[in-house]
Motif scaffolding. Structure first.
Motif, PDB file in Angstrom:
ATOM      1  N   SER A  46       0.826  -1.207   0.000  1.00 51.79           N
ATOM      2  CA  SER A  46       0.000   0.000   0.000  1.00 51.79           C
ATOM      3  C   SER A  46       0.864   1.263   0.000  1.00 51.79           C
ATOM      4  O   SER A  46       0.555   2.241  -0.690  1.00 51.79           O
ATOM      5  CB  SER A  46      -0.918   0.002   1.231  1.00 51.79           C
ATOM      6  N   ILE A  47       1.951   1.244   0.750  1.00 51.43           N
ATOM      7  CA  ILE A  47       2.857   2.405   0.811  1.00 51.43           C
ATOM      8  C   ILE A  47       3.685   2.516  -0.474  1.00 51.43           C
ATOM      9  O   ILE A  47       3.807   3.594  -1.061  1.00 51.43           O
ATOM     10  CB  ILE A  47       3.786   2.291   2.040  1.00 51.43           C
ATOM     11  N   LYS A  48       4.220   1.383  -0.906  1.00 46.27           N
ATOM     12  CA  LYS A  48       5.077   1.373  -2.096  1.00 46.27           C
ATOM     13  C   LYS A  48       4.316   1.831  -3.338  1.00 46.27           C
ATOM     14  O   LYS A  48       4.856   2.563  -4.179  1.00 46.27           O
ATOM     15  CB  LYS A  48       5.623  -0.042  -2.312  1.00 46.27           C
TER      16      LYS A  48
ATOM     17  N   ALA B  86       1.480   3.652  -3.438  1.00 45.33           N
ATOM     18  CA  ALA B  86       0.481   4.655  -3.060  1.00 45.33           C
ATOM     19  C   ALA B  86       0.066   5.534  -4.236  1.00 45.33           C
ATOM     20  O   ALA B  86      -1.079   5.977  -4.317  1.00 45.33           O
ATOM     21  CB  ALA B  86       1.024   5.522  -1.923  1.00 45.33           C
ATOM     22  N   ASP B  87       0.993   5.769  -5.151  1.00 41.30           N
ATOM     23  CA  ASP B  87       0.697   6.668  -6.280  1.00 41.30           C
ATOM     24  C   ASP B  87       0.265   5.888  -7.533  1.00 41.30           C
ATOM     25  O   ASP B  87       0.070   6.483  -8.588  1.00 41.30           O
ATOM     26  CB  ASP B  87       1.929   7.516  -6.600  1.00 41.30           C
TER      27      ASP B  87
ATOM     28  N   ARG C  73      -3.508   9.452  -2.449  1.00 41.81           N
ATOM     29  CA  ARG C  73      -2.181   8.865  -2.217  1.00 41.81           C
ATOM     30  C   ARG C  73      -1.830   8.902  -0.723  1.00 41.81           C
ATOM     31  O   ARG C  73      -1.308   7.924  -0.175  1.00 41.81           O
ATOM     32  CB  ARG C  73      -1.132   9.627  -3.025  1.00 41.81           C
TER      33      ARG C  73
ATOM     34  N   SER D 195      -3.656   6.197   1.104  1.00 44.79           N
ATOM     35  CA  SER D 195      -3.044   4.893   0.844  1.00 44.79           C
ATOM     36  C   SER D 195      -1.824   4.670   1.733  1.00 44.79           C
ATOM     37  O   SER D 195      -1.616   3.569   2.253  1.00 44.79           O
ATOM     38  CB  SER D 195      -2.649   4.791  -0.633  1.00 44.79           C
ATOM     39  N   VAL D 196      -1.021   5.716   1.913  1.00 45.10           N
ATOM     40  CA  VAL D 196       0.154   5.617   2.788  1.00 45.10           C
ATOM     41  C   VAL D 196      -0.286   5.393   4.229  1.00 45.10           C
ATOM     42  O   VAL D 196       0.258   4.527   4.939  1.00 45.10           O
ATOM     43  CB  VAL D 196       1.026   6.879   2.674  1.00 45.10           C
TER      44      VAL D 196
END
Length: 211
Positions: A87-89, A91-92, A181, A184-185
């Motif tokens: 989710s972090i990786k 995010a965009d 974004r 998501s992070v």
């Protein structure tokens, strides 16, 4: 009908607190729309339904055994850590504007729902809530008690999911890509937080057997 309504409220109450499933549903709903948020919820409910079937077949006592529940803390931690990192990786990535059709696979988000729902907390809930109902159904002449309770809880979870995703769908239309974004992070951090908590619970559960 009384049993159904009672357990519908229980299902709604258990779904209201923010948990890993809620976080993943919200994230997918914001990034890819109602259907993908709903896919996560369906994945979670698939695990719930599988547990109901297992208990109706007499596996409740087996599922409550420590050597079954303890490893699940680490399994759940691994799945949540993976989803949180992803989710972090990403995010965009995979952000679809509200006025465009998403290209993300429905089944990939459904899989995420399955992974998030594999947790001992979920297992303990079903075993504890339906343990009493199972006992009563064996004693009572009415064999539909268990089915009514199961359908009631699943209906409560369904109502929660649809309500949450309706709000998310409306919110998504006014959120910018940067805001989605950021969500998501945050969702990734929270999922990793849940995974750390699962590791902590695993260690606590294991201590009596190694001390």
């Amino acid at each position: 009908m009384d049993i159904y309504l009672k357990y519908l409220l229980i299902g709604l109450a258990i779904a209201l607190p923010v948990g890993a499933i809620t976080i993943e549903m919200t994230k997918q709903g914001l990034k890819n729309g109602f259907l993908h948020g709903w896919a996560v919820g369906l994945g979670g409910m698939t695990i719930d339904f599988a547990l109901i079937v297992l208990m109706s077949l007499g596996f409740a006592s087996f599922l409550s055994l420590p050597f079954i529940q303890i490893p699940l803390w680490m399994v759940g931690a691994g799945f949540l850590a993976f989803l949180g990192y992803d989710s972090i990786k990403n995010a965009d990535k995979d952000i679809t504007p509200a006025d465009e059709k998403t290209k993300k696979s429905f089944w990939s988000t459904y899989r995420n729902g399955l992974l998030v729902a594999v947790s001992p907390g979920n297992l303990v809930f079903w075993v504890s809530v339906f343990g009493t109902v199972l006992s009563e159904s064996y004693i009572s002449s009415d064999k539909w008690n268990f089915a009514g309770a199961a359908i009631g809880v699943l209906s409560g979870i369904l109502i929660h999911d649809l309500g949450l995703l309706s709000i998310v769908s409306v919110t998504r239309k006014v959120m910018s890509r940067k805001m989605i974004r950021a969500v998501s992070v945050i969702a990734g951090v929270l999922l990793i937080g849940f995974s750390i908590y699962f590791v902590y619970e695993f260690i606590l559960a294991l201590l009596p057997y190694i001390s």
